[in-house]
Motif scaffolding. Structure first.
Motif, mmCIF file in Angstrom:
data_model
loop_
_atom_site.group_PDB
_atom_site.id
_atom_site.type_symbol
_atom_site.label_atom_id
_atom_site.label_comp_id
_atom_site.label_asym_id
_atom_site.label_seq_id
_atom_site.Cartn_x
_atom_site.Cartn_y
_atom_site.Cartn_z
ATOM 1 N N ALA A 89 0.757 -1.196 0.167
ATOM 2 C CA ALA A 89 0.026 0.101 -0.017
ATOM 3 C C ALA A 89 0.802 1.299 -0.098
ATOM 4 O O ALA A 89 1.730 1.406 0.765
ATOM 5 C CB ALA A 89 -0.866 0.003 1.155
ATOM 6 N N GLU A 90 0.696 2.116 -1.080
ATOM 7 C CA GLU A 90 1.127 3.483 -0.713
ATOM 8 C C GLU A 90 0.259 4.349 -0.283
ATOM 9 O O GLU A 90 -0.936 4.412 -0.632
ATOM 10 C CB GLU A 90 1.744 3.902 -2.309
ATOM 11 C CG GLU A 90 2.291 5.285 -2.276
ATOM 12 C CD GLU A 90 2.819 5.762 -3.742
ATOM 13 O OE1 GLU A 90 3.571 6.872 -3.689
ATOM 14 O OE2 GLU A 90 2.416 5.051 -4.570
ATOM 15 N N ASN A 91 0.552 5.052 0.734
ATOM 16 C CA ASN A 91 -0.480 5.883 1.305
ATOM 17 C C ASN A 91 0.171 7.063 2.126
ATOM 18 O O ASN A 91 1.384 7.299 1.965
ATOM 19 C CB ASN A 91 -1.099 4.988 2.608
ATOM 20 C CG ASN A 91 -0.080 4.327 3.416
ATOM 21 O OD1 ASN A 91 0.563 3.443 3.191
ATOM 22 N ND2 ASN A 91 0.395 5.195 4.543
ATOM 23 N N ASP A 92 -0.623 8.069 2.253
ATOM 24 C CA ASP A 92 -0.271 9.192 3.233
ATOM 25 C C ASP A 92 0.248 8.686 4.458
ATOM 26 O O ASP A 92 -0.129 7.732 5.029
ATOM 27 C CB ASP A 92 -1.471 10.083 3.289
ATOM 28 C CG ASP A 92 -1.965 10.778 2.305
ATOM 29 O OD1 ASP A 92 -1.281 10.625 1.220
ATOM 30 O OD2 ASP A 92 -3.281 11.061 2.126
ATOM 31 N N ASP A 93 1.327 9.668 4.921
ATOM 32 C CA ASP A 93 2.103 9.183 6.071
ATOM 33 C C ASP A 93 1.415 10.050 7.105
ATOM 34 O O ASP A 93 1.520 11.153 7.273
ATOM 35 C CB ASP A 93 3.535 9.723 6.005
ATOM 36 C CG ASP A 93 4.277 9.407 7.248
ATOM 37 O OD1 ASP A 93 4.107 8.489 7.905
ATOM 38 O OD2 ASP A 93 5.433 10.170 7.595
ATOM 39 N N ARG A 94 0.378 9.474 7.809
ATOM 40 C CA ARG A 94 -0.309 9.895 8.750
ATOM 41 C C ARG A 94 -0.842 8.840 9.741
ATOM 42 O O ARG A 94 -1.054 7.720 9.344
ATOM 43 C CB ARG A 94 -1.435 10.692 8.248
ATOM 44 C CG ARG A 94 -2.530 9.901 7.549
ATOM 45 C CD ARG A 94 -3.514 10.711 6.858
ATOM 46 N NE ARG A 94 -4.863 10.109 6.508
ATOM 47 C CZ ARG A 94 -5.968 10.570 5.958
ATOM 48 N NH1 ARG A 94 -5.627 11.815 5.269
ATOM 49 N NH2 ARG A 94 -7.030 9.820 5.699
ATOM 50 N N PRO A 95 -1.401 9.376 10.917
ATOM 51 C CA PRO A 95 -1.828 8.325 11.902
ATOM 52 C C PRO A 95 -2.992 7.472 11.412
ATOM 53 O O PRO A 95 -3.829 7.996 10.531
ATOM 54 C CB PRO A 95 -2.072 8.909 12.969
ATOM 55 C CG PRO A 95 -1.320 10.367 13.067
ATOM 56 C CD PRO A 95 -1.313 10.665 11.479
ATOM 57 N N GLY A 96 -3.060 6.218 11.878
ATOM 58 C CA GLY A 96 -4.365 5.270 11.446
ATOM 59 C C GLY A 96 -4.233 4.602 10.149
ATOM 60 O O GLY A 96 -5.148 3.895 9.892
ATOM 61 N N MET A 97 -3.217 4.811 9.152
ATOM 62 C CA MET A 97 -3.293 4.147 8.109
ATOM 63 C C MET A 97 -2.899 2.772 8.380
ATOM 64 O O MET A 97 -3.689 1.743 7.795
ATOM 65 C CB MET A 97 -2.280 4.766 7.238
ATOM 66 C CG MET A 97 -2.427 6.117 6.768
ATOM 67 S SD MET A 97 -4.114 6.383 6.149
ATOM 68 C CE MET A 97 -4.226 5.379 4.642
ATOM 69 N N ILE A 98 -1.973 2.418 9.076
ATOM 70 C CA ILE A 98 -1.462 1.002 9.309
ATOM 71 C C ILE A 98 -2.539 0.281 10.258
ATOM 72 O O ILE A 98 -2.881 -1.026 9.925
ATOM 73 C CB ILE A 98 -0.100 0.884 9.983
ATOM 74 C CG1 ILE A 98 1.038 1.607 9.108
ATOM 75 C CG2 ILE A 98 0.016 -0.602 10.516
ATOM 76 C CD1 ILE A 98 2.232 1.639 9.838
#
Length: 226
Positions: free
Chosen positions: A150-159
């Protein structure tokens, strides 16, 4: 060290790293594409470049892109089979830098449905391989089990969001790796899992806020997502 690492894979030789590993890299790339490959630009690094031709690395990669396995006797005929299948290719040398494994390759692939893929992978011995980069995203995985990238925004809650989905589906995470371009920039999450992830769950993930791209390597034919 396990027995497989000592005796290596069942294969057509001469080399488990230069031949069998090359076939596995090509085959994995084909699975990630999810379609027939019609064009391949292949660049060999290090030992792959220096001794690959004599060890069948070039034919091994093409054989894998055509869907052949490591023990297929037609590996030696890979160039002729590519011509019959309409796969055009070029093979050249490159320098991936001092940190790259000596048995590394970079490939730019295009499929018959227009999809493209750029991949950097290495054969690390005994027929084992390791993907290092996909579509310019740094990631490390073996291709031996279902893998979610997954390429995602680096922000809390993604993982947590991804992990909660897998937990709800009773899917165990075997390994997890994290990387990011910069703080609050883009991040890459790689999860190797023990069970297949359903296509509808992958589709749900792709539409969540903060998700930029989902790539899924399935162990089942025609179930990969990019």
């Amino acid at each position: 060290m396990n027995l497989f690492e000592i005796i290596g894979p069942v294969m057509v030789g001469p080399s488990s790293s230069h031949t069998a590993g090359a076939v596995k890299i090509g085959n994995l790339s084909r699975r990630l594409m999810g379609q027939d490959i019609v064009s391949a630009v292949i660049q060999l690094h290090g030992s792959f470049s220096a001794t690959g031709k004599g060890h069948g690395t070039d034919r091994g990669l093409i054989a894998g892109l055509l869907g052949l396995d490591c023990d297929d006797e037609n590996i030696v005929n890979a160039f002729d089979l590519a011509k019959q299948a309409g796969l055009t290719f070029s093979i050249d040398e490159c320098d991936l830098g001092p940190d790259a494994h000596p048995n590394s390759v970079r490939m730019e692939l295009y499929g018959n449905k227009g999809k493209g893929l750029e991949i950097v992978a290495a054969s690390i011995g005994g027929g084992r391989i390791q993907v290092r980069e996909i579509d310019h995203m740094r990631c490390v995985f073996s291709g031996d089990c279902p893998t979610l990238i997954a390429e995602n925004d680096d922000r809390p809650g993604m993982i947590a969001m991804i992990s909660e989905l897998l937990t709800d589906r009773n899917i165990n995470i075997a390994t997890i790796q994290l990387d990011r371009s910069s703080r609050h920039g883009h991040a890459v999450t790689v999860m190797e899992v023990d069970n297949e992830i359903d296509a509808k769950d992958l589709l749900w993930l792709r539409h969540q806020a903060g998700i930029i791209k989902i790539i899924y390597l399935s162990m089942e034919e025609n179930n990969n997502v990019r």
